[in-house]
Design a protein around this motif. Sequence first.
Motif, short mmCIF file in Angstrom:
data_model
loop_
_atom_site.label_atom_id
_atom_site.label_comp_id
_atom_site.label_asym_id
_atom_site.label_seq_id
_atom_site.Cartn_x
_atom_site.Cartn_y
_atom_site.Cartn_z
N UNK A 1 0.85 -1.42 -0.16
CA UNK A 1 0.21 0.05 -0.07
C UNK A 1 0.61 1.19 -0.11
N UNK A 2 0.34 2.44 -0.41
CA UNK A 2 1.19 3.45 -0.33
C UNK A 2 0.31 4.84 -0.83
N UNK A 3 0.79 6.10 -0.75
CA UNK A 3 0.09 7.16 -0.98
C UNK A 3 0.68 7.63 -2.27
N UNK A 4 -0.08 7.39 -3.38
CA UNK A 4 0.45 7.55 -4.69
C UNK A 4 0.23 8.88 -4.94
N UNK A 5 -0.82 9.80 -4.39
CA UNK A 5 -1.03 11.21 -4.95
C UNK A 5 -0.53 12.16 -3.83
N UNK A 6 0.18 11.74 -3.01
CA UNK A 6 0.74 12.43 -1.66
C UNK A 6 -0.43 13.25 -1.08
N UNK A 7 -1.54 12.71 -0.54
CA UNK A 7 -2.41 13.43 0.04
C UNK A 7 -2.51 12.97 1.46
N UNK A 8 -1.38 12.27 1.89
CA UNK A 8 -1.27 11.63 3.18
C UNK A 8 -2.16 10.78 3.73
N UNK B 1 -3.73 -0.97 -3.39
CA UNK B 1 -3.64 -1.31 -4.81
C UNK B 1 -4.32 -2.52 -5.02
N UNK B 2 -4.83 -3.01 -6.22
CA UNK B 2 -5.61 -3.91 -6.42
C UNK B 2 -5.31 -4.31 -8.01
N UNK B 3 -5.00 -5.64 -8.27
CA UNK B 3 -5.19 -6.14 -9.50
C UNK B 3 -5.99 -6.83 -10.10
N UNK C 1 -7.45 2.26 -4.50
CA UNK C 1 -8.65 2.44 -3.88
C UNK C 1 -8.24 3.49 -2.70
N UNK C 2 -9.28 4.17 -2.27
CA UNK C 2 -9.10 4.88 -1.13
C UNK C 2 -10.54 5.01 -0.37
#
Length: 476
Positions: A315-322, A327-329, A347-348
């Motif tokens: 998991x991670x913060x892809x758009x830097x919104x904290x 992730x899903x495939x 997803x968020x």
Amino acid sequence: MKKLIKLMLLAVVILMTTTGCSTSTKSPEKLLTKPNYDEEKALLNSGISKVLYQNVNLIFPENLKESGKINYVDLDEDGKNEIVAFQKKEKINSDSKVGFLILREDKESYSFLEEGVVLEKGDKIEYGGFYDLDGDGSKEIIMQYKDQNDVSRLKVYSFKDNKVSEIYRLDDIFTEGNVIFKSASNLNNTSDSSSIGEIDSKKIKISYIDDDNNIDMIVLGYNSSNRKLKVSLVQFTSENALVKDVKTIDDINGISEAYITIGNISKNEKGILLDLPIGKDGVVGTEVMYIKDGKFVNVASCKDEQMKKAYYVPVGDINKDNIIDIPSISANSSSFIDKSYAYITYYQWSGSSDNNFMHIKGQSYYNYQYNFKFDIPKLMYNSLYTEQKYEGEKIQIEFKATNIRTGTLETAFTVVVKPKNGSIDDKQSLGNTKDAVRILDNEDYSYDLIINSKRILKDYSVKEDELKKSFSNVYE
């Protein structure tokens, strides 16, 4: 009796960087990497090794991101740091033992404390950490190890008056409401004969999760015979450890490849994310929850289709919104059989406890083999198909989408990858590449983008400049 280790303070300063992470990996399953032991610590390592008993060696705990062989910690908050070194004793025809020793700062040297040594019957240390669990100002030593019966044992030790005491055996922590009372045990009289029920493996994470100002311990307990996972929430007071809540997740394929992440899951909630191997087909699912009034509140199940992926992707913060993105495939993705690339949807959580809706935050294409990625335009989510071709040393990766006018599958754009160590003249043109634009470069490859169909890009509202800017390397 004290054995003095004459170590220069310079070596101690080096300890402040005991652990570190390397990100130079080429495998999608290993985006999270283990720290390397720094050669600069060899001096200190050598000094401690000289006072170890025979057949005893320093070892790493398995949670390398938090602890190393040698750790520089002020355990009793007296303003002086202790050295905590994890160790293993092996002897022929005898059970191996694991544990730690504590060295006390003594002016410009460190003293070995005879009552600062712990050795438990076991083969490896699965977790070693240092936290003030009960809020008394002193840090406890938390150690989880595999005992001689291959069962995970979790214990807590205190360090006071130059002496280590075992204060908790966290065996029976998978029944809600259980209370484990603190007791300072004589380390020489302890035994691991106590039952831990049907749990044979554990994993833990310690952090402040909710807003009650109490540190929380999350413990995963796995029963390999029925493939059930229990998740326990444990909090500590000055007198006891209390099991606040326990939840059970069925059909889990072990926890050796399970990951616990603590972080913001919405603007207002800090939560727990468990990446778990589920079912018997190798799929990994993410369980999402937070804590309210001492209880787990579920946001998403690891069995939900949106939470599944073919293999572990962190998991991670892809758009830097904290806020953590999950992730899903898709099960329909060819990356289920080809791990060299993947279309990953992130997803968020909406943050609403009324519906627990998980919305798409973005979708990206990752090519692990050739080290590039880009953001997929919104109207192209789940609509792109990939075809890879070769022309000499050049790799042409075509991205196809459906022509909404004709219903046929057509190439929208192509990424041309050229190896830097090949014989290709970088200025040499390709057939049909007069509109190629250089979008990326690294030590190994150069990358050109060819727009094959402006009509398709227009139909999907794709802006060429935004597409070009979204390209980057997977590994720096």
